[in-house]
Design a protein around this motif. Structure first.
Motif, short mmCIF file in Angstrom:
data_model
loop_
_atom_site.label_atom_id
_atom_site.label_comp_id
_atom_site.label_asym_id
_atom_site.label_seq_id
_atom_site.Cartn_x
_atom_site.Cartn_y
_atom_site.Cartn_z
N UNK A 119 0.85 -1.20 0.00
CA UNK A 119 0.00 0.00 0.00
C UNK A 119 0.88 1.24 0.00
N UNK A 120 0.25 2.41 -0.10
CA UNK A 120 1.03 3.65 -0.17
C UNK A 120 1.09 4.40 1.16
N UNK A 121 0.39 3.91 2.16
CA UNK A 121 0.45 4.41 3.54
C UNK A 121 0.02 5.87 3.72
N UNK A 122 0.62 6.77 2.93
CA UNK A 122 0.39 8.21 3.13
C UNK A 122 -0.80 8.69 2.28
N UNK B 88 -6.59 0.90 -3.17
CA UNK B 88 -5.30 1.22 -2.56
C UNK B 88 -4.82 2.63 -2.93
N UNK B 89 -4.95 3.02 -4.21
CA UNK B 89 -4.45 4.36 -4.57
C UNK B 89 -5.43 5.18 -5.42
N UNK B 137 -7.91 4.19 2.38
CA UNK B 137 -7.20 4.42 3.65
C UNK B 137 -7.18 5.88 4.03
N UNK B 138 -7.60 6.77 3.12
CA UNK B 138 -7.68 8.19 3.47
C UNK B 138 -8.98 8.50 4.23
N UNK B 145 -3.97 -5.02 2.76
CA UNK B 145 -4.06 -4.58 1.36
C UNK B 145 -3.75 -5.76 0.45
N UNK B 147 -2.74 -5.98 -3.27
CA UNK B 147 -2.44 -5.21 -4.48
C UNK B 147 -2.75 -6.00 -5.75
N UNK B 178 1.36 -4.72 -9.01
CA UNK B 178 0.55 -3.49 -8.98
C UNK B 178 -0.25 -3.35 -10.27
#
Lengths: 238, 179
Positions: A119-122, B88-89, B137-138, B145, B147, B178
């Motif tokens: 994951x990217x954590x931030x 995840x992103x 996660x924000x 996770x 991926x 990814x």
């Protein structure tokens, strides 16, 4: 009598003038790195090669090897720091691997896989970055630039052209192109230049080559970055 | 029945590719069914999530409904898992983040090729779009996770069998992707 340093308990020789990274590569020891390439002057900016030298953190690619150094390369703390650094690189740009031609061949991704990063954590910056597709053979996607300076160094040191530079600081930092229009098509960059092929990520791409190797059969799909890196760079040292 | 682990799944701003990938475990699904049962999921059509052991979230957060669903999952699931690149992103939907929302809507509903009766949908039933697409996660705490775009069937299998066995999930190098 040869001089030696110790990395993770292993005593290895070094020559005067070598960095810790040089000595490690010559001894076939992998220290994770992104901005370093033994063919170019060390830059020391990505900090992935941070090792503990006699209890103190140093960048292995720039720190000189000195008699009797006791160096820790692999420890839980260092691997944790390296993972966090890699995650910061991911959130600072826009790295959408499924949409990137370089996926599977990308060193940033290779490092992330090596560090078992899931994951990217931030929180993500979602920075507003441009793309320059003006050149007939080469594309720049600034979303994927990690400011490793390798294209800058390659253009200066090998191509003797000075096509690239890094401008600005912090969030406004940007790879700039040496041409009147600021566009790649008006620069001296040629498809045969080292600078066109040195990018560790998918920021500088050669057009019409991205899918020659299918996803799943690419470098880091098959091999870990430590094997690939040592195979390439250890040979270079010989 | 009662000793089965309860699993809830949902797709937020995703394409259901990760759910398709879960089905890629093929006949292993029968073995899995001996250890888990599905709560809220597109597989069951149950609308709201009850107390669960595992929540699998596909997709990022692009609208107000996504936020509510995600919070419902977090409240009810002991272990919450971000499944796939979008969770995840933000993934491909997050590639709209540098384009103003108004421009996105105009392109899709007003100025786009072949658009007839041009108007931006404004039915009050429709969830409002967020200005940016966010990784999950924000918004909530995420425990694990997976991926991949999508994570392979083997990733689901490796993860779920570890949890069923009471072990810490981990992925061998070959399963970390990814793309």
């Amino acid at each position: 009598m040869s001089q030696t340093i110790t990395i993770d308990g292993q005593e290895i020789p070094y020559e005067e003038g070598q960095t810790i990274m040089d000595a490690a590569i010559a001894a076939n020891i992998y220290i994770p790195h992104l901005c370093h390439n033994p063919e170019y002057e060390p830059h020391g900016s990505c900090k992935l090669c941070t090792v503990k030298v006699n209890g103190r953190n140093c960048s292995a690619c720039t720190f000189p090897a000195m008699q009797g150094q006791d160096i820790i390369n692999h420890s839980d703390d260092l691997e944790h720091d390296r993972k966090r650094i890699t995650q910061m690189l991911f959130v600072e740009g826009n790295h959408f691997c499924p949409a990137c031609e370089k996926t599977g061949n990308c060193q940033l991704q290779g490092i992330a896989y090596y560090l078992d990063m899931h994951d990217n954590h931030f929180p993500h910056f979602f920075a507003n970055r441009e793309m320059d597709a003006s050149h007939p053979d080469i594309l720049i996607d600034h979303n994927r630039c990690i400011f490793c300076n390798l294209c800058v160094r390659a253009s200066q040191e090998k191509d003797h052209k000075n096509v690239f530079a890094i401008s600005g600081r912090g969030i406004n930092k940007c790879l700039i192109i040496n041409s009147k229009s600021g566009k790649l098509k008006d620069s001296e960059l040629d498809i045969n230049d080292c600078a066109a092929h040195i990018c560790p990520t998918g920021a500088i791409l050669i057009k019409r080559t991205g899918y020659q190797v299918p996803i799943g059969q690419r470098t880091y799909d098959q091999h870990k970055i430590d094997e690939i890196s040592l195979a390439k760079e250890h040979k270079h040292h010989d | 029945m009662t000793d089965k682990l309860k699993v809830a799944t949902t797709s937020l701003a995703g394409c259901f590719g990760c759910h398709m990938s879960l089905l890629d475990i093929d006949e292993r699904m029968l073995e899995l069914a001996q250890h888990i049962e599905f709560d809220r999921s597109p597989i069951t059509d149950i609308e709201h999530c009850g107390p669960c052991d595992i929540g699998l979230i596909e997709g990022g957060v692009c609208n107000s409904e996504n936020v509510h669903v995600l919070r419902e999952f977090r409240k009810n699931c002991k272990v919450l898992v971000a499944v796939g690149a979008c969770a995840i992103n933000g993934g491909l939907p997050a590639m709209r983040n540098h384009i103003p929302l108004e421009d996105c809507l105009n392109e899709a509903y007003i100025d786009g090729l072949g658009v007839e009766n041009a108007q931006i949908p404004s039915d009050p039933e429709l969830p409002l779009l967020l200005d940016n697409v966010h990784p999950i996660h924000e918004i909530v705490k995420v425990d694990y996770y997976m991926p991949g775009c999508p994570p392979s069937g083997d990733v689901f299998w490796s993860f779920l069998t570890a949890i069923i066995a009471g072990q810490e999930p981990s992925l061998p190098y070959e399963l970390v992707h990814f793309d």
